[in-house]
Design an enzyme around this catalytic site. Structure first.
Site, mmCIF file in Angstrom:
data_model
loop_
_atom_site.group_PDB
_atom_site.id
_atom_site.type_symbol
_atom_site.label_atom_id
_atom_site.label_comp_id
_atom_site.label_asym_id
_atom_site.label_seq_id
_atom_site.Cartn_x
_atom_site.Cartn_y
_atom_site.Cartn_z
ATOM 1 N N CYS A 273 6.825 10.788 -8.414
ATOM 2 C CA CYS A 273 6.527 11.754 -9.469
ATOM 3 C C CYS A 273 5.616 11.062 -10.487
ATOM 4 O O CYS A 273 5.980 10.042 -11.065
ATOM 5 C CB CYS A 273 7.820 12.234 -10.135
ATOM 6 S SG CYS A 273 7.499 13.216 -11.607
ATOM 7 N N ALA B 152 -0.150 -9.074 19.500
ATOM 8 C CA ALA B 152 0.954 -9.574 18.676
ATOM 9 C C ALA B 152 2.316 -9.382 19.345
ATOM 10 O O ALA B 152 3.215 -10.205 19.187
ATOM 11 C CB ALA B 152 0.936 -8.883 17.314
ATOM 12 N N SER C 144 -7.238 -7.408 9.473
ATOM 13 C CA SER C 144 -8.642 -7.717 9.744
ATOM 14 C C SER C 144 -9.249 -8.779 8.827
ATOM 15 O O SER C 144 -10.305 -9.312 9.120
ATOM 16 C CB SER C 144 -9.469 -6.434 9.615
ATOM 17 O OG SER C 144 -9.244 -5.870 8.340
ATOM 18 N N ASN D 117 -3.917 -12.450 16.031
ATOM 19 C CA ASN D 117 -4.829 -11.308 16.102
ATOM 20 C C ASN D 117 -5.448 -11.239 17.497
ATOM 21 O O ASN D 117 -5.428 -12.223 18.229
ATOM 22 C CB ASN D 117 -5.935 -11.439 15.042
ATOM 23 C CG ASN D 117 -6.577 -10.110 14.701
ATOM 24 O OD1 ASN D 117 -7.201 -9.457 15.535
ATOM 25 N ND2 ASN D 117 -6.415 -9.693 13.455
ATOM 26 N N LEU D 118 -5.997 -10.089 17.832
ATOM 27 C CA LEU D 118 -6.692 -9.920 19.116
ATOM 28 C C LEU D 118 -7.960 -10.754 19.168
ATOM 29 O O LEU D 118 -8.423 -11.134 20.230
ATOM 30 C CB LEU D 118 -7.118 -8.464 19.307
ATOM 31 C CG LEU D 118 -6.061 -7.441 19.666
ATOM 32 C CD1 LEU D 118 -6.743 -6.092 19.892
ATOM 33 C CD2 LEU D 118 -5.299 -7.855 20.913
ATOM 34 N N HIS E 67 0.824 -1.221 0.000
ATOM 35 C CA HIS E 67 0.000 0.000 0.000
ATOM 36 C C HIS E 67 0.851 1.261 0.000
ATOM 37 O O HIS E 67 0.347 2.350 0.241
ATOM 38 C CB HIS E 67 -0.926 0.022 1.219
ATOM 39 C CG HIS E 67 -2.028 -1.004 1.160
ATOM 40 N ND1 HIS E 67 -2.890 -1.253 2.196
ATOM 41 C CD2 HIS E 67 -2.407 -1.845 0.166
ATOM 42 C CE1 HIS E 67 -3.751 -2.202 1.855
ATOM 43 N NE2 HIS E 67 -3.464 -2.588 0.629
HETATM 44 P P1 NAD Z 1 -7.530 -3.003 10.262
HETATM 45 O O1 NAD Z 1 -7.421 -1.766 11.080
HETATM 46 O O2 NAD Z 1 -8.688 -3.188 9.387
HETATM 47 O O3 NAD Z 1 -7.459 -4.242 11.244
HETATM 48 C C1 NAD Z 1 -6.481 -4.349 12.236
HETATM 49 C C2 NAD Z 1 -6.536 -5.742 12.819
HETATM 50 O O4 NAD Z 1 -5.520 -5.829 13.809
HETATM 51 C C3 NAD Z 1 -7.872 -6.072 13.499
HETATM 52 O O5 NAD Z 1 -8.279 -7.355 13.053
HETATM 53 C C4 NAD Z 1 -7.526 -6.083 14.989
HETATM 54 O O6 NAD Z 1 -8.270 -7.057 15.701
HETATM 55 C C5 NAD Z 1 -6.052 -6.449 14.950
HETATM 56 N N1 NAD Z 1 -5.270 -5.933 16.100
HETATM 57 C C6 NAD Z 1 -5.381 -4.733 16.729
HETATM 58 N N2 NAD Z 1 -4.456 -4.624 17.685
HETATM 59 C C7 NAD Z 1 -3.742 -5.784 17.691
HETATM 60 C C8 NAD Z 1 -2.656 -6.286 18.460
HETATM 61 N N3 NAD Z 1 -2.085 -5.561 19.456
HETATM 62 N N4 NAD Z 1 -2.169 -7.527 18.174
HETATM 63 C C9 NAD Z 1 -2.721 -8.282 17.171
HETATM 64 N N5 NAD Z 1 -3.748 -7.855 16.415
HETATM 65 C C10 NAD Z 1 -4.252 -6.619 16.667
HETATM 66 O O7 NAD Z 1 -6.154 -3.106 9.480
HETATM 67 P P2 NAD Z 1 -5.757 -3.804 8.107
HETATM 68 O O8 NAD Z 1 -6.376 -5.139 7.989
HETATM 69 O O9 NAD Z 1 -4.277 -3.686 8.062
HETATM 70 O O10 NAD Z 1 -6.401 -2.846 7.003
HETATM 71 C C11 NAD Z 1 -6.431 -1.457 7.190
HETATM 72 C C12 NAD Z 1 -5.878 -0.584 6.081
HETATM 73 O O11 NAD Z 1 -5.535 0.702 6.635
HETATM 74 C C13 NAD Z 1 -4.618 -1.112 5.503
HETATM 75 O O12 NAD Z 1 -4.807 -1.044 4.148
HETATM 76 C C14 NAD Z 1 -3.505 -0.141 5.904
HETATM 77 O O13 NAD Z 1 -2.791 0.284 4.749
HETATM 78 C C15 NAD Z 1 -4.181 1.064 6.462
HETATM 79 N N6 NAD Z 1 -3.620 1.491 7.767
HETATM 80 C C16 NAD Z 1 -2.269 1.492 8.003
HETATM 81 C C17 NAD Z 1 -1.760 1.839 9.257
HETATM 82 C C18 NAD Z 1 -0.261 1.844 9.488
HETATM 83 O O14 NAD Z 1 0.496 2.008 8.531
HETATM 84 N N7 NAD Z 1 0.210 1.648 10.719
HETATM 85 C C19 NAD Z 1 -2.632 2.196 10.299
HETATM 86 C C20 NAD Z 1 -4.008 2.209 10.022
HETATM 87 C C21 NAD Z 1 -4.485 1.856 8.751
HETATM 88 ZN ZN ZN Z 2 9.629 13.412 -12.461
#
Ligand code: NAD
Ligand code: ZN
Length: 241
Positions: free
Chosen positions: A117, A220, A178, A202-203, A109
């Site tokens: 650019c 995690a 998720s 996962n949680l 992502h």
């Molecule tokens: P999501 O937020 O949809 O899901 C997060 C998952 O992590 C949930 O299933 C939750 O139960 C689990 N979780 C939360 N805390 C946890 C822990 N301490 N240990 C284990 N599991 C835990 O995230 P996703 O599935 O990655 O999709 C979200 C989209 O948003 C992605 O495309 C991502 O690019 C973007 N995003 C990125 C960031 C980042 O870069 N840190 C943060 C938020 C969203």
């Molecule tokens: Zn350029």
């Protein structure tokens, strides 16, 4: 006892939660304060690039000041000590895998610390704000930088490499995702089809949990380092025989 040769670790926002970053569906998350259509689509960027740049410039400030947690560090530990090819495929745009010293990282992502650019494809790495008036040093065209974040309506990055990794892996691990975001939620199916063992951290039980052989419920930062210890113990045991 299983000795793996090719491990793929998929990570999502949940692996960064214990570093203090809100997950996507978190009520406190930045995403809940903005409409996706205003900040994360290519149309929004075309309509109002200043607004979109401001959003990611702000997000960058938050994301670059955080530190990796025990789960990110356990990946480094595994990569250093387990004799297999170990790749990290992440949906996260933060740089915590890099900060933790992980290698072979595929940001499907994009990455918050980069801009691309749109005229010549050059990718720059920057901690500074990216602005609409910035010039590209490569093609000399002004106003073409976009955050190197995959917007809705754009193709994901590195998908050919990721697909090959999934087809070749014998262990697929998913941490803190998720299971609802396409196409990362289909990776387990591909790995399984090619006979990999599959395990999820996962949680809670996730949307595609039935596709995994094993689930480890918990934070995690606590559960994944334990699993890494188990894998390292297993190879030590094999070496001792
Ligand atoms: P999501 O937020 O949809 O899901 C997060 C998952 O992590 C949930 O299933 C939750 O139960 C689990 N979780 C939360 N805390 C946890 C822990 N301490 N240990 C284990 N599991 C835990 O995230 P996703 O599935 O990655 O999709 C979200 C989209 O948003 C992605 O495309 C991502 O690019 C973007 N995003 C990125 C960031 C980042 O870069 N840190 C943060 C938020 C969203
Ligand atoms: Zn350029």
């Amino acid at each position: 006892m299983m000795r793996y040769n090719n491990i793929v670790i998929l990570t999502g926002a949940g692996i960064s939660a214990e570093s203090g970053l809100a997950t996507f569906r978190d009520e406190e998350g930045m995403w809940n304060k903005h409409r996706v259509e205003d900040v994360a689509t290519i149309q929004a960027f075309a309509r109002n690039p200043e607004y979109v740049h401001d959003f990611y410039n702000e997000m960058k400030k938050d994301l670059i000041k955080v530190e990796p947690n025990a789960a990110h560090l356990a990946i480094t530990e595994l990569q250093k000590n387990y004799p297999a090819k170990i790749s990290v495929v992440t949906q996260n745009v933060d740089t915590l895998h890099e900060k933790a010293g992980n290698e072979n990282i595929y940001h499907i992502h994009g990455q918050i610390n980069q801009a691309v650019c749109m005229n010549c494809g050059t990718i720059i790495k920057t901690r500074d704000d990216v602005k609409t008036e910035d010039d590209c040093q490569q093609c000399q065209v002004q106003g073409m930088f976009k955050p190197n974040i995959v917007f809705f309506g754009e193709n994901l990055l590195c998908m050919n490499e990721v697909d090959a990794l999934l087809r070749g892996c014998d262990l697929f691990v998913s941490i803190g995702t998720s299971g609802v975001v396409f196409p990362a939620n289909t990776f387990v199916r591909t790995a399984k089809y090619y006979n990999a063992d599959t395990i999820e951290f996962n949680l809670k039980s996730t949307a595609n949990n039935y596709e995994f052989d094993r689930h480890v419920i918990g934070k995690a930062g606590e559960t994944f380092p334990k699993f890494v210890d188990e894998l390292l113990e297993e190879i030590k045991a094999v070496a001792d025989i």
